[in-house]
Scaffold this motif. Structure first.
Motif, PDB file in Angstrom:
ATOM      1  N   ASP A  69     -34.010  -9.247  -5.920  1.00  0.00           N
ATOM      2  CA  ASP A  69     -32.880  -8.686  -5.171  1.00  0.00           C
ATOM      3  C   ASP A  69     -32.077  -9.738  -4.415  1.00  0.00           C
ATOM      4  O   ASP A  69     -31.117  -9.405  -3.714  1.00  0.00           O
ATOM      5  CB  ASP A  69     -33.353  -7.595  -4.202  1.00  0.00           C
ATOM      6  N   VAL A 174     -19.321  -6.149   3.687  1.00  0.00           N
ATOM      7  CA  VAL A 174     -20.595  -6.402   3.036  1.00  0.00           C
ATOM      8  C   VAL A 174     -21.375  -7.406   3.881  1.00  0.00           C
ATOM      9  O   VAL A 174     -20.810  -8.339   4.461  1.00  0.00           O
ATOM     10  CB  VAL A 174     -20.368  -6.919   1.597  1.00  0.00           C
ATOM     11  N   ALA A 219     -25.012  -3.064   3.418  1.00  0.00           N
ATOM     12  CA  ALA A 219     -25.336  -3.617   2.098  1.00  0.00           C
ATOM     13  C   ALA A 219     -24.966  -2.592   1.025  1.00  0.00           C
ATOM     14  O   ALA A 219     -23.808  -2.207   0.905  1.00  0.00           O
ATOM     15  CB  ALA A 219     -26.810  -3.998   2.050  1.00  0.00           C
ATOM     16  N   ASP A 220     -25.952  -2.118   0.279  1.00  0.00           N
ATOM     17  CA  ASP A 220     -25.683  -1.203  -0.829  1.00  0.00           C
ATOM     18  C   ASP A 220     -25.051   0.116  -0.383  1.00  0.00           C
ATOM     19  O   ASP A 220     -24.358   0.773  -1.155  1.00  0.00           O
ATOM     20  CB  ASP A 220     -26.973  -0.902  -1.596  1.00  0.00           C
ATOM     21  N   GLU A 221     -25.281   0.502   0.882  1.00  0.00           N
ATOM     22  CA  GLU A 221     -24.750   1.776   1.367  1.00  0.00           C
ATOM     23  C   GLU A 221     -23.232   1.833   1.305  1.00  0.00           C
ATOM     24  O   GLU A 221     -22.644   2.920   1.314  1.00  0.00           O
ATOM     25  CB  GLU A 221     -25.189   2.024   2.816  1.00  0.00           C
ATOM     26  N   LYS A 223     -21.233   1.449  -1.027  1.00  0.00           N
ATOM     27  CA  LYS A 223     -20.716   2.185  -2.192  1.00  0.00           C
ATOM     28  C   LYS A 223     -20.610   3.677  -1.889  1.00  0.00           C
ATOM     29  O   LYS A 223     -19.569   4.294  -2.124  1.00  0.00           O
ATOM     30  CB  LYS A 223     -21.621   1.940  -3.415  1.00  0.00           C
ATOM     31  N   THR A 236     -15.814  -6.184  -0.392  1.00  0.00           N
ATOM     32  CA  THR A 236     -17.006  -6.165  -1.229  1.00  0.00           C
ATOM     33  C   THR A 236     -16.749  -6.928  -2.516  1.00  0.00           C
ATOM     34  O   THR A 236     -15.690  -7.509  -2.721  1.00  0.00           O
ATOM     35  CB  THR A 236     -17.438  -4.714  -1.526  1.00  0.00           C
ATOM     36  N   GLU A 240     -19.375  -4.057  -7.456  1.00  0.00           N
ATOM     37  CA  GLU A 240     -19.616  -2.915  -6.578  1.00  0.00           C
ATOM     38  C   GLU A 240     -18.370  -2.035  -6.510  1.00  0.00           C
ATOM     39  O   GLU A 240     -18.453  -0.805  -6.532  1.00  0.00           O
ATOM     40  CB  GLU A 240     -19.973  -3.408  -5.173  1.00  0.00           C
TER      41      GLU A 240
END
Length: 358
Positions: A69, A174, A219-221, A223, A236, A240
């Motif tokens: 990751d 990000v 982070a990934d949230e 999106k 970002t 993404e």
């Protein structure tokens, strides 16, 4: 006494059987690992699973797929040498670091019959100028994504637009020190690879001025938040952004033409590779236009494969959000390996910005 002798010989026989079985299993596993298996170390969900099955069917190799990751986690595991990966997919600056640490094998270009399919625009970059150690897998950009329900296109075309007081509590960033510090550096006319402390500190202070506009650093949230209209603007990466646009027709992605980051993920052969033949077979397989195009459609990132790009739907290959014009690409910078001391300085300044927001 007879019972004791019988028990003793029984134990000896059992130990012998266990040793023989273990030895045979070890040999069998070693044979599979070196002859029939490709150990691939890649980012999560970064290849179409159908392509792995296709490769296995065509070649007879079994793909052992393991994910990481972060580039740093990948680097540490390969350096430790616990697992002999045949192929890995690090990012640009990490390739430079791995090369300096003697963790990569040179690539024999004569074994890559499909190398010709790559676009020269994405070769010979600063982290590996002769592509001696790396083959481009995907590329992309850092940019701005906005929701047209609340933001007009002409209001969000440049990095400096993010600092407009109009966007108070509207911006999601990000969580990446190099990217957000780089955004501020570019807005001040500096390189994303600067090692000038005064320029870096000035960038951090400019970020402090942005804090009132920042809703969250995530982070990934990011999106899900953008897809669900939780914020009108975000900074970002292009891949993404592609997923976000697919989930919300009101979202748009912009690469400011004054510059920014151009990133690459690349296939490399770690020094501890046991099955180089399988590694070359996989690279050639992924460089085939049909396979590269299929992978690009599945993952959503831009392909460096010129022949593959021609196979993509016109709506994709002509989309300047994700395939910006060459004039813009030439203004983008690839991150360099700045060394541990400067990277720590970037991280510390970014942390100061995050603490300033609190």
């Amino acid at each position: 006494m007879k019972k004791l002798l019988t028990m003793f010989f029984g134990i000896v026989a059992l130990c012998g059987l266990l040793f023989f079985t273990s030895h045979q299993l070890s040999e069998s596993q070693g044979s599979v690992t070196t002859k029939n298996t490709l150990n691939l170390f890649n980012w999560g969900d970064y290849i179409d699973p159908a392509l792995i099955k296709k490769f296995e069917k065509e070649t007879g190799y079994h793909v052992q797929y393991e994910t990481f990751d972060s580039n740093e986690a990948m680097y540490t595991k390969i350096k430790q040498g616990g697992t002999s990966y045949d192929l890995a997919v690090p990012s640009d600056y990490m390739i430079e670091k791995m090369r300096k640490a003697h963790l990569l094998l040179p690539i024999d270009r004569s074994k890559l019959t499909n190398f010709k399919n790559l676009d020269p625009l994405f070769l010979h970059k600063s982290f590996d100028e002769e592509n001696r150690y790396s083959i481009p897998y995907f590329w992309g950009t850092l940019g701005i994504i906005y929701n047209d329900r609340k933001v007009q296109a002409n209001e969000m075309q440049h990095w400096q637009d993010l600092w407009n007081p109009k966007w108070r509590d509207s911006l999601m960033l990000v969580d990446s020190a190099r990217d957000i510090m780089g955004m501020a550096l570019i807005s001040q006319g500096h390189s994303v690879n600067t090692t000038n402390t005064a320029e870096m500190v000035a960038a951090q202070k400019k970020l402090d001025q942005l804090s009132g506009n920042v809703k969250a650093i995530v982070a990934d949230e990011i999106k899900l938040y953008m897809i669900q209209n939780e914020a009108p603007i975000a900074v970002t990466w292009s891949g993404e952004a592609s997923e976000m646009l697919a989930g919300n027709s009101h979202l748009h992605y912009v690469v400011p033409n004054e510059g920014g980051n151009l990133w690459f993920d690349n296939m490399v052969i770690p020094k501890t590779a046991k099955n180089k033949k399988a590694a070359y077979a996989f690279m050639n397989f992924m460089l085939r236009p049909q396979n590269a195009a299929q992978n690009a459609e599945y993952v959503g990132y831009a392909t460096p494969n010129k022949a593959a790009k021609r196979l993509l739907p016109a709506s994709v290959r002509n989309d300047r959000q994700f395939y910006p014009p060459e004039s813009t690409i030439k203004k983008l910078e690839v991150y360099a390996d700045l060394g541990a001391t400067k990277v720590e300085e970037y991280n510390d300044l970014f942390l100061k910005f995050k603490m300033y927001r609190q």
